[in-house]
Design a protein around this motif. Structure first.
Motif, short mmCIF file in Angstrom:
data_model
loop_
_atom_site.label_atom_id
_atom_site.label_comp_id
_atom_site.label_asym_id
_atom_site.label_seq_id
_atom_site.Cartn_x
_atom_site.Cartn_y
_atom_site.Cartn_z
N GLU A 271 -19.44 -23.31 11.35
CA GLU A 271 -20.67 -22.75 10.87
C GLU A 271 -20.82 -21.31 10.68
O GLU A 271 -21.42 -20.70 9.64
CB GLU A 271 -21.80 -22.98 11.96
N ASP B 112 -26.96 -15.59 8.31
CA ASP B 112 -26.38 -15.70 9.65
C ASP B 112 -26.69 -17.12 9.97
O ASP B 112 -26.96 -18.27 9.16
CB ASP B 112 -27.38 -14.77 10.89
N ARG B 113 -25.92 -17.62 10.93
CA ARG B 113 -25.66 -18.95 11.50
C ARG B 113 -26.99 -20.04 11.48
O ARG B 113 -26.98 -21.10 11.29
CB ARG B 113 -25.07 -18.97 12.80
N SER B 114 -27.98 -19.03 11.98
CA SER B 114 -29.41 -19.87 12.09
C SER B 114 -29.75 -20.59 10.73
O SER B 114 -30.23 -21.63 10.50
CB SER B 114 -30.40 -19.07 12.48
N GLY B 115 -29.44 -19.63 9.62
CA GLY B 115 -29.54 -20.22 8.32
C GLY B 115 -28.87 -21.49 7.91
O GLY B 115 -29.46 -22.24 7.33
N LEU C 245 -27.75 -23.71 10.17
CA LEU C 245 -28.41 -24.55 10.83
C LEU C 245 -29.89 -25.23 10.44
O LEU C 245 -30.24 -26.42 10.33
CB LEU C 245 -28.73 -24.13 12.30
N ALA C 246 -30.59 -24.16 9.60
CA ALA C 246 -31.83 -24.30 9.08
C ALA C 246 -31.83 -25.34 8.03
O ALA C 246 -32.93 -25.82 7.64
CB ALA C 246 -32.81 -22.93 9.08
#
Ligand code: GLN
Length: 302
Positions: free
Chosen positions: A28, A38-41, A43-44
């Protein structure tokens, strides 16, 4: 067209097959880095399509990590003590256990500043980070003290014997806007002309030469001289302990990161110092002995 999810899954599988830890997280992080998010992108948006050019760049990064190259070097950054630090082959990758060194140092500096009245013009508290590498410890402390409005009362020197590591430390100091508050010096341990210090901090090499041979492939990408501490891992740390009587202020404190099996060794080295000295070892979050606290006994008695 390839999607975020398919790319992460395929890379995770390859990392697991290669025997690498934290396979999914690293897949990721590497994809997020290639996509510039960033990583949240990642995951989302699992279904988001990824263009051919980015797929090719991701494939190159995956292949390099599969061969052992650390994710921090591929991303050019590592999160440490709440900061994003620039990281590359010039220095050791900061480890989470070293965040404890930052916390203990901050607590000691704050206690010194808050426990006694400070008159205008009082000399600053003098701190040295020995073997600063990427500057992680010194920069993190400076940033925290600035947030507490304590930075004006502290003088921080960060030393390293490697000019290339100091360049990286300087980049991190500039990146976190503390370059004017952090002095960087090329030196073997502590330059005598700068002493004495109220607080001596160090994460020096402490892996024994024997254990170096058994480290995972990823660690071998890091500068060997930042890890290899000689026969029992304490060669460099013992040299620092030996000069403490000259470099530590009367009521000074020393905080040293050590290996989990080095508690007895560091206590012995401190016991051999002339005058009365004390050494205790604090555990890290895994409960392993990790940070040695060293002071003159007088500091305890007063
Ligand atoms: N904790 C690091 C490791 O085990 C060693 C860091 C050091 O030698 N200072 O890889």
């Amino acid at each position: 067209m390839a999607t975020v999810d398919a790319l992460v899954r395929a890379a995770t599988k390859r990392f697991r097959t290669a025997g690498l830890d934290s396979a999914r997280l690293d897949a990721e992080l590497l994809l997020a880095n290639v996509l510039g998010i960033d990583r949240s992108g990642v995951l989302a948006h699992p279904e988001a399509p990824v263009g051919d050019g980015q797929v090719a760049r991701f494939e190159a990064a995956v292949t390099r990590h599969e061969a052992g190259e650390p994710v921090a070097y591929l991303r050019g950054l590592k999160e440490f003590a709440g900061l994003a630090l620039a990281i590359d082959e010039r220095a050791l990758i900061p480890r989470p256990e070293t965040e404890r060194l930052v916390e203990l140092a901050e607590a000691d500096i704050a206690a010194r500043l808050l426990s006694a009245p400070r008159t205008h013009g009082a000399p600053p508290i003098r701190v040295v980070d020995v073997g600063t590498g990427s500057g992680a410890v010194a920069v993190a402390i400076a940033v925290r003290l600035r947030a507490r409005r304590m930075l004006d009362d502290v003088d921080i020197l960060a030393t390293d014997d490697d000019a290339r590591a100091l360049d990286l430390a300087r980049e991190n100091a500039v990146g976190h806007a503390v370059a004017d508050r952090l002095r960087l010096g090329e030196a073997d341990l502590i330059p005598a002309s700068e002493s004495p210090f109220d607080l001596v901090l160090a994460n020096l090499p402490y892996v024994s030469t024997e254990a170096m041979a058994e480290l995972p492939a990823q660690v071998l990408f890091e500068p060997r001289h930042a890890l290899d501490g000689g026969v029992d891992g304490l060669a460099v740390i013992r040299r620092l302990v030996a000069i403490l009587p000259e470099v530590l202020a009367q009521h000074g404190l020393v905080l040293l990161e050590i290996g989990a099996d080095q508690e007895a060794g560091i206590v012995r080295a401190v016991t051999e110092l002339p005058g009365g000295w004390t050494c205790s070892v604090e555990p890290d979050l895994a409960g392993l002995p990790r940070i040695a606290r060293i002071a003159r006994i007088a500091r305890i008695a007063t």
